[in-house]
Scaffold this motif. Structure first.
Motif, short mmCIF file in Angstrom:
data_model
loop_
_atom_site.label_atom_id
_atom_site.label_comp_id
_atom_site.label_asym_id
_atom_site.label_seq_id
_atom_site.Cartn_x
_atom_site.Cartn_y
_atom_site.Cartn_z
N THR A 81 0.87 -1.33 0.08
CA THR A 81 0.17 0.03 0.00
C THR A 81 1.05 1.29 0.20
O THR A 81 2.02 1.25 0.52
CB THR A 81 -0.94 0.10 1.15
N GLY A 101 -1.15 7.23 2.51
CA GLY A 101 -2.13 8.08 1.93
C GLY A 101 -3.37 7.40 1.08
O GLY A 101 -4.37 8.27 0.49
N SER A 102 -3.18 6.10 1.07
CA SER A 102 -4.14 5.35 0.20
C SER A 102 -5.52 5.12 1.17
O SER A 102 -5.36 5.21 2.15
CB SER A 102 -3.64 3.81 -0.25
N THR A 103 -6.49 5.31 0.44
CA THR A 103 -8.02 5.24 1.15
C THR A 103 -8.24 3.82 0.83
O THR A 103 -7.79 2.59 0.24
CB THR A 103 -9.03 6.21 0.42
N THR A 104 -9.38 3.42 1.70
CA THR A 104 -9.82 2.08 1.65
C THR A 104 -10.52 1.68 0.12
O THR A 104 -10.29 0.57 -0.33
CB THR A 104 -10.94 1.78 2.82
N ASN A 105 -10.90 2.45 -0.18
CA ASN A 105 -11.53 2.68 -1.51
C ASN A 105 -10.49 2.33 -2.76
O ASN A 105 -10.60 1.27 -3.64
CB ASN A 105 -12.45 3.85 -2.00
N SER A 106 -9.42 2.94 -2.81
CA SER A 106 -8.53 2.58 -3.42
C SER A 106 -7.74 1.19 -3.40
O SER A 106 -7.28 0.56 -4.23
CB SER A 106 -7.28 3.75 -3.54
#
Length: 180
Positions: A3, A6-11
């Motif tokens: 990961t 700054g990755s989101t759960t959605n990405s």
């Protein structure tokens, strides 16, 4: 999977979905091929049915549901030869039974065959039964008369041969065979 900061759960979810879709077609082909080539082997009808059902469910989990008649065809094709008489009947039923109904019919036949096999193995008229058939020459009737010196009976003529013309000897073991 690595990961990024700054990755989101959605990405992350979209990345996982992309990985899944990349392998979906290869996995689909693998499972379909496995279903097509599956055979009963030494399994019982129930074990074979369960194995086929699990594989079909895995295929459905990735969005490729095999039609019921296709699963039935794969199931019937994978059965042992001892079920051929039922395979023909099932294929010509109108309407075709579903996979579960075919499995039920075949399980009953498997049970019947098992009972028949047990009854046969308990019968003593089989190849390994301890029966011996003697194939030697039959003994001719004894020559008994009061003209013999000792009033005894004899199977021999004066020249020492049997009354049927053969010489007196013990039958060889080559003349003995086990029943088959």
């Amino acid at each position: 999977m690595v990961t990024k900061p700054g990755s989101t759960t959605n990405s992350l979810w979209l990345d996982i979905e992309a990985l899944f879709r990349d392998n979906k077609e290869a996995h689909t082909m693998e499972l379909e091929n496995k279903l097509r080539k599956m055979s009963m082997g030494d399994r019982s009808v129930n074990e074979f049915y369960k194995k086929m059902k699990v594989t079909a469910d895995l295929l459905g989990n990735i969005g490729n549901f095999a039609p019921e008649h296709t699963l039935l065809m794969y199931f019937l094709n994978g059965l042992n030869l001892k079920y051929d008489h039922l395979v023909v009947l099932i294929r010509y039923k109108d309407p075709l039974p579903n996979l579960l109904q075919a499995q039920s019919i075949l399980t009953l036949e498997e049970s019947r065959l098992s009972r028949t096999r047990q009854a046969i193995t308990h019968h003593s008229d089989h190849a390994s039964a301890p029966t011996v058939i003697y194939l030697g020459h039959p003994s001719p009737p004894q020559n008994c008369n009061n003209n013999n010196r000792n009033n005894t009976c004899s199977n021999h003529n004066r020249n020492g041969s049997h009354r049927n013309g053969s010489s007196h000897r013990q039958p060889s073991t080559e003349n003995r065979q086990l029943s088959s």
